[in-house]
Design a protein around this motif. Structure first.
Motif, PDB file in Angstrom:
ATOM      1  N   LEU A  63       0.834  -1.195   0.000  1.00  0.00           N
ATOM      2  CA  LEU A  63       0.000   0.000   0.000  1.00  0.00           C
ATOM      3  C   LEU A  63       0.874   1.252   0.000  1.00  0.00           C
ATOM      4  CD1 LEU A  63      -2.949   0.924   0.055  1.00  0.00           C
ATOM      5  CD2 LEU A  63      -2.801   0.976   2.559  1.00  0.00           C
ATOM      6  N   GLU A  64       2.011   1.189   0.683  1.00  0.00           N
ATOM      7  CA  GLU A  64       2.932   2.323   0.753  1.00  0.00           C
ATOM      8  C   GLU A  64       3.469   2.698  -0.631  1.00  0.00           C
ATOM      9  OE1 GLU A  64       6.299   1.569   3.191  1.00  0.00           O
ATOM     10  OE2 GLU A  64       6.942   3.650   3.247  1.00  0.00           O
ATOM     11  N   LEU A  65       3.604   1.697  -1.516  1.00  0.00           N
ATOM     12  CA  LEU A  65       4.071   1.952  -2.882  1.00  0.00           C
ATOM     13  C   LEU A  65       2.912   2.320  -3.803  1.00  0.00           C
ATOM     14  CD1 LEU A  65       6.587  -1.021  -3.328  1.00  0.00           C
ATOM     15  CD2 LEU A  65       7.143   1.379  -2.928  1.00  0.00           C
ATOM     16  N   LEU A  66       1.771   1.643  -3.627  1.00  0.00           N
ATOM     17  CA  LEU A  66       0.655   1.827  -4.557  1.00  0.00           C
ATOM     18  C   LEU A  66      -0.012   3.191  -4.422  1.00  0.00           C
ATOM     19  CD1 LEU A  66      -1.037  -1.699  -4.363  1.00  0.00           C
ATOM     20  CD2 LEU A  66       0.434  -0.794  -6.176  1.00  0.00           C
ATOM     21  N   LEU A  67      -0.081   3.730  -3.211  1.00  0.00           N
ATOM     22  CA  LEU A  67      -0.757   5.017  -3.008  1.00  0.00           C
ATOM     23  C   LEU A  67      -0.109   6.156  -3.798  1.00  0.00           C
ATOM     24  CD1 LEU A  67      -1.732   4.958   0.776  1.00  0.00           C
ATOM     25  CD2 LEU A  67      -3.282   5.086  -1.181  1.00  0.00           C
ATOM     26  N   PRO A  68       1.211   6.382  -3.681  1.00  0.00           N
ATOM     27  CA  PRO A  68       1.805   7.477  -4.465  1.00  0.00           C
ATOM     28  C   PRO A  68       1.789   7.207  -5.962  1.00  0.00           C
ATOM     29  CG  PRO A  68       3.511   6.243  -3.305  1.00  0.00           C
ATOM     30  CD  PRO A  68       2.208   5.775  -2.773  1.00  0.00           C
TER      31      PRO A  68
END
Length: 203
Positions: free
Chosen positions: A53-58
């Motif tokens: 999620l930390e990668l997908l959000l930005p």
């Protein structure tokens, strides 16, 4: 992790690459705009890095898509496309396909800022079909320098050096289908020769 989840995670890389390519973004540019390292993005696209999620959000924020488009979330049954235009360097792109994949369709609105007396041709893997909706499009394809008007279409191998933009001081609107090598659009349009006097040899 069950088989369905593994399949979903494995599909994120190709989806990400498809969306990035559709927007003409390099890995370096995407890394700079998201703050994600170049090596992490490269491994994510190749499937060597598990998406979080930390990668997908930005990434979703920068590509202006829902996270569901990156992970292939089930469709709700509503076939309507909610267009999210992306504007870069005087060109506005409206994606017309919901999923990232080998064949992408989009509408381009090109402002007169793209007009150039000395266009810089580029080449890449793939095949492209373009159709002029409104305005005058200048297409430089190899040694051919053409002016295309509404209703004219062109189909070409993108490994051939090419460039397109405004032919005059007015905006031009086109539809474009861009596919991987060997996956030509079923429309099978071919380059339409311009009427006499419309072929440009000198900018």
């Amino acid at each position: 992790m069950d088989e369905e989840t593994q399949s979903t995670m494995a599909a994120v890389g190709p989806r990400l690459k498809g969306l990035r390519t559709q927007r003409s973004l390099s890995l370096t540019a995407l890394a700079e705009s998201t703050g994600i390292s170049l090596s992490t993005l490269s491994r994510l696209e190749s499937g060597q890095r598990r998406p979080t999620l930390e990668l997908l959000l930005p990434l979703a924020r920068e590509l202006r898509v829902d996270i569901g488009q990156l992970i292939g979330a089930p469709q709700t049954g509503d076939p309507r496309l909610h267009l999210q235009p992306v504007t870069r360097h005087g060109m506005t792109m409206l994606p017309l396909t919901r999923r990232a994949g080998s064949l992408q369709a989009y509408k381009l609105i090109i402002s007169p800022k793209m007009r150039s007396p000395e266009p810089e041709q580029a080449s890449h893997e793939g095949y492209e079909w373009i159709y002029v909706l409104d305005g005058q499009l200048r297409l430089v394809l190899g040694d051919n320098d053409l002016i295309m008007g509404p209703g004219e279409a062109a189909e070409f191998d993108t490994r051939t050096p090419h460039w397109f933009g405004n032919a005059d001081e007015h905006p031009v609107e086109i539809l474009s289908l861009l596919g991987q090598q060997g996956e030509r659009a079923h429309l099978r349009a071919r380059t339409t020769p311009p009427p006499p006097g419309r072929t440009r040899k000198d900018p």
